[in-house]
Design a protein around this motif. Structure first.
Motif, short mmCIF file in Angstrom:
data_model
loop_
_atom_site.label_atom_id
_atom_site.label_comp_id
_atom_site.label_asym_id
_atom_site.label_seq_id
_atom_site.Cartn_x
_atom_site.Cartn_y
_atom_site.Cartn_z
N LYS A 15 0.83 -1.21 0.00
CA LYS A 15 0.00 0.00 0.00
C LYS A 15 0.87 1.25 0.00
O LYS A 15 0.59 2.22 -0.72
CB LYS A 15 -0.91 -0.01 1.22
CG LYS A 15 -1.87 1.14 1.31
CD LYS A 15 -2.88 0.92 2.42
CE LYS A 15 -2.21 0.81 3.77
NZ LYS A 15 -3.16 0.66 4.88
N SER A 45 -2.13 9.03 8.05
CA SER A 45 -2.15 7.67 7.49
C SER A 45 -0.98 6.85 8.02
O SER A 45 -1.14 5.67 8.36
CB SER A 45 -2.10 7.75 5.96
OG SER A 45 -1.93 6.47 5.40
N ASP A 78 -6.60 3.28 6.04
CA ASP A 78 -7.12 3.13 4.68
C ASP A 78 -7.87 4.38 4.24
O ASP A 78 -7.76 4.82 3.08
CB ASP A 78 -8.06 1.92 4.62
CG ASP A 78 -7.32 0.60 4.78
OD1 ASP A 78 -6.09 0.59 4.56
OD2 ASP A 78 -7.96 -0.41 5.15
N ASP A 86 -5.36 7.09 3.42
CA ASP A 86 -4.66 6.74 2.18
C ASP A 86 -5.48 7.20 0.97
O ASP A 86 -4.95 7.79 0.02
CB ASP A 86 -4.42 5.24 2.10
CG ASP A 86 -3.20 4.81 2.90
OD1 ASP A 86 -2.33 5.66 3.15
OD2 ASP A 86 -3.14 3.63 3.29
N ASN A 87 -6.78 6.89 1.01
CA ASN A 87 -7.67 7.31 -0.09
C ASN A 87 -7.77 8.83 -0.17
O ASN A 87 -7.81 9.40 -1.27
CB ASN A 87 -9.06 6.70 0.10
CG ASN A 87 -9.06 5.19 -0.04
OD1 ASN A 87 -8.25 4.63 -0.76
ND2 ASN A 87 -9.97 4.52 0.66
#
Length: 407
Positions: A157, A271, A356, A359-360
């Motif tokens: 990721k 993050s 997550d 991150d988006n």
């Protein structure tokens, strides 16, 4: 201490084993190996500089390569293959030369009886702290395969996020670079030629042309001084960041406070906090140790110190969310979700979800910033080109008009 390379036979089953051992003398090394149930057949000191490989390029290990190795470690260990053989197999297959050397050295150390995490720490200077500490905790809990699987997802990721950001910046960086080169050539090379031509014709130069000639004269005359000042400022900032704690805090705080870029940096740090804390807790570390290690992995110093400063409160038994809230450094969502995770006993899963989410958000914000930067860059370049063309052609029109009037 010296390092010795040996071959030995195991007393238990008579199988041959090779590896390295550290001791002050050869006799001490043989005695340590004998206590481990090994009968030494050959042993020799490894001299400094022996078997040194020269690697061209950075020693920093790429996240993508580390993700692949972690995935292989997880799969092979889950299949029940011993750790030493697992390391040897992956070392043979990996294409990353730095990782190949690290895995080979670690396999030798583990075969000699050293701990896996200690061996990675000894040989893996390019390995991140999260990797080494996760392995150390997994050794104690006996969950190496599952922790390596989590680490694989984590570095995959991370690699994807960094790669997308770099790809998005290629076009604007290329356009800006070409623009700077073209403008520099025009100002330093072309404009002086036009200046000589206009002066020889005796024409009265318009204001835009005079301004352009003045800028050209300034940069031509003081180019080295300007370059020296820029280099001096960069060096001064770097020195101040290393030697002055207050300046370093101010500079790093500026990095998460400026418009657009600051918000992206802030979300990226959030993050990193959530994702790394989740990995550390999944590996079995206590929340205090997880906080300490996570703080060392956050890129921005202001955000890193804010998290590190929560350690005394957490050690005193206060909730992490409360200590984090006092810093006013992290977004409210991070603090609130940390509190929810602590209250429900699902902090690891909660932080993984938060990681997550951010991150988006970082990807979306980066795409939006790049989409805004491209047209702005084009408009600025168009304006600069128009000003230069106007400054060059106006005198020509004036000379042409004077010539027609004279005839």
């Amino acid at each position: 201490m010296k390092t010795f390379k040996y071959s030995a036979r195991r007393e238990q089953d008579g199988k041959t084993q090779e590896g390295v051992a550290e001791a002050n003398t050869q006799g001490e090394a043989i005695e340590h190996l004998r206590q481990d149930g090994l009968i030494v057949t050959t042993i020799e000191a490894v001299s400094e500089g022996h078997d040194i490989e020269i690697h061209i390029g950075s020693s920093k290990i790429k996240d993508k390569a580390l993700a692949i190795v972690c995935n292989q470690l997880s799969i092979i260990l889950h299949a029940g293959i011993p750790i030493v053989r697992t390391l040897e197999l992956i070392a043979e297959q990996t294409e990353d030369r730095t990782l190949k050397a690290i895995l080979s050295d670690v396999a030798g150390d583990v075969a000699a009886g050293y701990g896996l995490a200690d061996s990675f720490q000894k040989h893996g200077k390019g390995l991140p702290t999260t990797f080494i500490e996760s392995v150390r905790a997994a050794e104690s809990s006996g969950e190496l395969d599952s922790v390596f699987a989590r680490l694989s997802d984590y570095y995959e990721k991370t690699s994807r996020s960094k790669g997308k950001a770099k790809s998005a910046m290629i076009y604007p960086s290329f356009v800006l670079g070409i623009a700077v080169i073209v403008v520099a050539i025009i100002i330093i090379v072309a404009v002086p030629t036009f200046k000589t031509t206009f002066q020889s014709m005796g024409a009265e130069l318009p204001i835009p042309t005079l301004i352009l000639i003045g800028v050209s004269d300034f940069f031509t005359q003081y180019f080295l001084l300007i370059a020296g000042i820029i280099v001096g400022i960069v060096v001064a900032v770097q020195v101040a960041k290393r030697r002055n704690e207050d300046f370093r805090l101010w500079w790093s705080h500026l990095g998460v406070s400026i418009p657009v870029i600051g918000r992206i940096n802030l979300m990226s740090c959030a993050s990193q906090y959530a994702g790394t804390m989740s990995i550390m807790m999944a590996a079995g570390l206590s929340i205090v140790n997880a906080v300490e290690i996570t703080a060392r992995t956050i890129d921005n110093y202001f955000m890193s110190k804010a998290l590190a400063d929560t350690k005394p409160d957490v050690e005193a038994g206060r909730p992490l969310a409360e200590a984090l809230g006092k810093s006013n450094a992290y977004p409210d969502l991070v603090t609130e979700m940390t509190g929810v995770g602590e209250q429900t006993g699902e902090l690891e899963d909660t932080l993984r979800v938060v990681g997550d989410y951010y991150d988006n958000e970082v990807e979306t914000a980066t795409d939006r910033a790049i989409s805004m930067l491209e047209p702005i860059t084009i408009v600025i370049l168009a304006v600069i080109v128009c000003i230069i063309l106007l400054a060059v052609y106006l005198p020509m029109f004036s000379i042409y008009g004077s010539y027609n009037n004279a005839t």
